[in-house]
Motif scaffolding. Structure first.
Motif, PDB file in Angstrom:
ATOM      1  N   GLU A 272       9.931 -12.512  -7.228  1.00  0.00           N
ATOM      2  CA  GLU A 272      10.111 -11.087  -6.993  1.00  0.00           C
ATOM      3  C   GLU A 272       8.774 -10.365  -6.953  1.00  0.00           C
ATOM      4  N   LEU A 273       7.883 -10.805  -7.814  1.00  0.00           N
ATOM      5  CA  LEU A 273       6.542 -10.226  -7.801  1.00  0.00           C
ATOM      6  C   LEU A 273       5.864 -10.489  -6.454  1.00  0.00           C
ATOM      7  N   ALA A 274       5.966 -11.724  -6.000  1.00  0.00           N
ATOM      8  CA  ALA A 274       5.359 -12.086  -4.721  1.00  0.00           C
ATOM      9  C   ALA A 274       5.942 -11.251  -3.590  1.00  0.00           C
ATOM     10  N   LYS A 275       7.231 -11.048  -3.652  1.00  0.00           N
ATOM     11  CA  LYS A 275       7.880 -10.281  -2.599  1.00  0.00           C
ATOM     12  C   LYS A 275       7.357  -8.846  -2.558  1.00  0.00           C
ATOM     13  N   THR A 276       7.341  -8.194  -3.692  1.00  0.00           N
ATOM     14  CA  THR A 276       6.898  -6.807  -3.665  1.00  0.00           C
ATOM     15  C   THR A 276       5.406  -6.707  -3.372  1.00  0.00           C
ATOM     16  N   MET A 277       4.636  -7.707  -3.815  1.00  0.00           N
ATOM     17  CA  MET A 277       3.207  -7.633  -3.556  1.00  0.00           C
ATOM     18  C   MET A 277       2.875  -7.903  -2.098  1.00  0.00           C
ATOM     19  N   THR A 278       3.660  -8.755  -1.466  1.00  0.00           N
ATOM     20  CA  THR A 278       3.460  -8.991  -0.039  1.00  0.00           C
ATOM     21  C   THR A 278       3.557  -7.666   0.703  1.00  0.00           C
ATOM     22  N   GLN A 279       4.567  -6.900   0.330  1.00  0.00           N
ATOM     23  CA  GLN A 279       4.764  -5.609   0.955  1.00  0.00           C
ATOM     24  C   GLN A 279       3.627  -4.652   0.652  1.00  0.00           C
ATOM     25  N   ALA A 280       3.296  -4.560  -0.627  1.00  0.00           N
ATOM     26  CA  ALA A 280       2.220  -3.667  -1.041  1.00  0.00           C
ATOM     27  C   ALA A 280       0.925  -4.027  -0.323  1.00  0.00           C
ATOM     28  N   ALA A 281       0.686  -5.313  -0.175  1.00  0.00           N
ATOM     29  CA  ALA A 281      -0.526  -5.770   0.488  1.00  0.00           C
ATOM     30  C   ALA A 281      -0.494  -5.382   1.970  1.00  0.00           C
ATOM     31  N   ASP A 282       0.623  -5.650   2.605  1.00  0.00           N
ATOM     32  CA  ASP A 282       0.773  -5.313   4.018  1.00  0.00           C
ATOM     33  C   ASP A 282       0.488  -3.843   4.282  1.00  0.00           C
ATOM     34  N   GLU A 283       1.068  -3.009   3.434  1.00  0.00           N
ATOM     35  CA  GLU A 283       0.894  -1.565   3.607  1.00  0.00           C
ATOM     36  C   GLU A 283      -0.573  -1.168   3.620  1.00  0.00           C
ATOM     37  N   ARG A 284      -1.371  -1.940   2.936  1.00  0.00           N
ATOM     38  CA  ARG A 284      -2.781  -1.587   2.840  1.00  0.00           C
ATOM     39  C   ARG A 284      -3.663  -2.451   3.731  1.00  0.00           C
ATOM     40  N   GLY A 285      -3.041  -3.221   4.582  1.00  0.00           N
ATOM     41  CA  GLY A 285      -3.833  -4.013   5.513  1.00  0.00           C
ATOM     42  C   GLY A 285      -4.395  -5.308   4.951  1.00  0.00           C
ATOM     43  N   TYR A 286      -3.868  -5.749   3.835  1.00  0.00           N
ATOM     44  CA  TYR A 286      -4.272  -7.058   3.323  1.00  0.00           C
ATOM     45  C   TYR A 286      -3.240  -8.105   3.683  1.00  0.00           C
ATOM     46  N   GLN A 287      -3.649  -9.355   3.705  1.00  0.00           N
ATOM     47  CA  GLN A 287      -2.646 -10.415   3.755  1.00  0.00           C
ATOM     48  C   GLN A 287      -2.665 -11.154   2.424  1.00  0.00           C
ATOM     49  N   LEU A 288      -1.494 -11.242   1.855  1.00  0.00           N
ATOM     50  CA  LEU A 288      -1.377 -11.922   0.579  1.00  0.00           C
ATOM     51  C   LEU A 288      -1.352 -13.435   0.799  1.00  0.00           C
TER      52      LEU A 288
END
Lengths: 331, 331
Positions: free
Chosen positions: B78-94
């Motif tokens: 679940e952490l990975a899922k939400t962080m993937t999104q958070a990262a995407d929003e900021r232009g990072y790739q997790l």
DNA sequence: CTGAAAGCGCTTACAG
DNA sequence: CTGAAAGCGCTTACAG
């Protein structure tokens, strides 16, 4: 670690940059003493080659994307886990890409991976694979799919024999004495899900019993709705096949909420063989997919295709895993 | 897509390579007509910049590693899922890195990520974070940890208030009428796990009731052993706090196997608030951690540290989530 | 077996 | 505001 490049190693070892490169990448092409000396110097400096620079120059990398719809779904999590290992063993780094079911994201990952010079990719679909999308990329011909693919034999695939799995479930339930067996479908977008459903329908017919589809939805709430449907029936089935373990969990949970007990009141069998199933209440009887094998095979297929262009379609055997959620029907 | 580089775009647009670069990376530095023209041409060609080449030149990338011990554990999923999104929003790739609890792997990931010019990393520990290991890397000072860290204030952290969470659980159980409350510990290597256990011990003492630690193991079998211990007691507690949801599942499953029913015979409360808990049998009462917030905040902390060197330690509030696995004690 | 040179696809001072 | 040049860290024909 300040600016440790191939040139500083070269200087330190008293050789040319290209020799250092060879010492690492084509060891047999350099005299063993030279090589060992270089390696020792590099080691001492704490030097490792830049994968970025290597990929840029070679136009091929060791990054391999695994595209999954939802990492929160334990099936994909288990797949990711075994594939990470399989990849490591072969010197690849797995890049986990989560689409959340958004096809646009899949496209995005493909182009990103093309840009990263990924040698190939693995996709574990949540919806039927869009072979057109695959073709839009060079990359599309270096993908292996963990599902059946329709209308494009050019992409290697690994799957489990869905029909055989359903047959195993049905046989198990029959042998326990069940004659009325319901079905709750799973994430219905994939060929796999459709195959399981079709197998249920056909095999039920063959055995002379009327199929009872409790829910044919495609989302995670299928289990909950299936349970509601069951509860509303005058003459509910004595056993339920769930298209996958997660759905089975939801069915049992929803049933439990209404006081229906598993397996006392109704037997439930899942499909997947998730590790979690062993710790469910009750422990889940299920059709196990060899997830670890699927991961290894997917990588092998990709390498094989890269090597000689061959395209294989592997179908694995599922296996019945009897635990506590099934028993004979109520007397 | 044959060899689509910045130079072919430049040629096609009739400008110099450097102008194309600016059009993409520093749009305000180029005349708007020129920029728009370039962008249009690029679009037409289907051109995107090579993240590899960019990273190599800039010595900084947008790859951000998330290091987790086990993606199969739904908390990390679940952490990975939400962080993937958070990262995407900021232009990072997790980049998901799975250690399987092997510290050597963590080291490996750190050096790999250094080589990839990752601007920072996130680590969600399974064991107490080795601050020495962190220091061995430049990278070590650009890491944010999702746990408490001891003896190194230089690394930003996000956690949930463990003591408060346990207090919430205890209060809930007390208000239901329970006075004898057992505890099964979780993955015990982390500070978080230790904090929860310590809180249980202290708060029990304060409320004048003797603590009953059913298991203090550090693996996934803690739940099973805790249940065994419970079953062997003459006077078992009427409620059990599990250090995390997975352990709670295992406790309930093992108890169920011996005919002990939750919540009729004993109440069980978890800690985490996993989505899965809602579909357990029975639906799990638990202390919810704001996992999505943790993900977002972790990235914010990292960016903030990168920007102005500030190091924050954020502690989030947990929340009681009452579902079906707790009720008043048997009369 | 080793070296020198060109180049992968970019960015960034430096001029103009 | 734009261009020309140097260089990020590598690899790979090409000579020798």
């Amino acid at each position: 670690m300040p600016d440790l490049s191939i040139d500083v190693v070269a200087k330190a070892a008293g050789v040319h940059r290209s020799t250092v490169s060879r010492a690492f990448s084509r060891p047999e092409a350099v005299k063993s003493e030279t090589r060992e000396h270089i390696l020792r110097v590099a080691e001492g400096l704490g030097y490792t080659m830049s994968p970025l620079a290597q990929a840029l120059r070679r136009k091929t990398s060791t990054f391999i994307p695994l595209i999954v719809p939802d990492i929160t779904n334990p099936f994909f999590a288990e797949l990711a886990k075994t594939m990470t290992q399989a990849a490591d063993e072969r010197g690849y780094q797995l890049l986990l890409c989560v689409t959340n079911g958004d096809p646009a994201k899949t496209d995005g990952y493909f182009t990103a991976m093309q840009a990263m010079y990924a040698p190939f990719g693995i996709v574990a679909p949540s919806t039927k694979v869009d072979t057109e999308a695959l073709k839009r990329f060079d990359f599309g011909h270096k993908v292996v799919v963990i599902d059946r693919v329709e209308g494009d034999d050019a992409v290697p695939t690994v799957t489990v024999d869905s029909r055989r799995g359903i047959m195993l479930a049905l046989d198990h339930l029959h042998s326990l004495g069940h004659t009325s067996i319901g079905y709750v479908s799973g994430i219905a977008g994939t060929h796999t899900a459709q195959d399981r459903m079709d197998a249920y329908l056909e095999l039920s017919a063959e055995s002379g019993s009327a199929p009872v589809v409790l829910d044919s939805g495609s989302d995670l709430d299928a289990g909950t709705r299936g349970a509601e449907h069951y509860l509303a029936m005058d003459n509910p089935p004595t056993a339920i096949i769930a298209a996958n373990d997660m759905v089975a969990f939801a069915v049992i949970s929803a049933l439990g909420q209404s006081g229906v007990r598993v397996p006392e009141d109704v037997s439930v069998i899942g499909f997947d063989g998730l590790a979690l199933g062993a710790r469910f209440n009750p422990a889940l009887t299920t059709i196990r997919q060899p997830i670890a094998d699927m991961g290894h095979i997917a990588i092998e297929l990709a390498e094989k295709q890269n090597a000689d262009g061959s395209v294989d379609h592997i179908v694995l055997e599922p296996e019945l895993l009897v635990r506590a959620s099934t028993s004979g029907p109520r007397a």
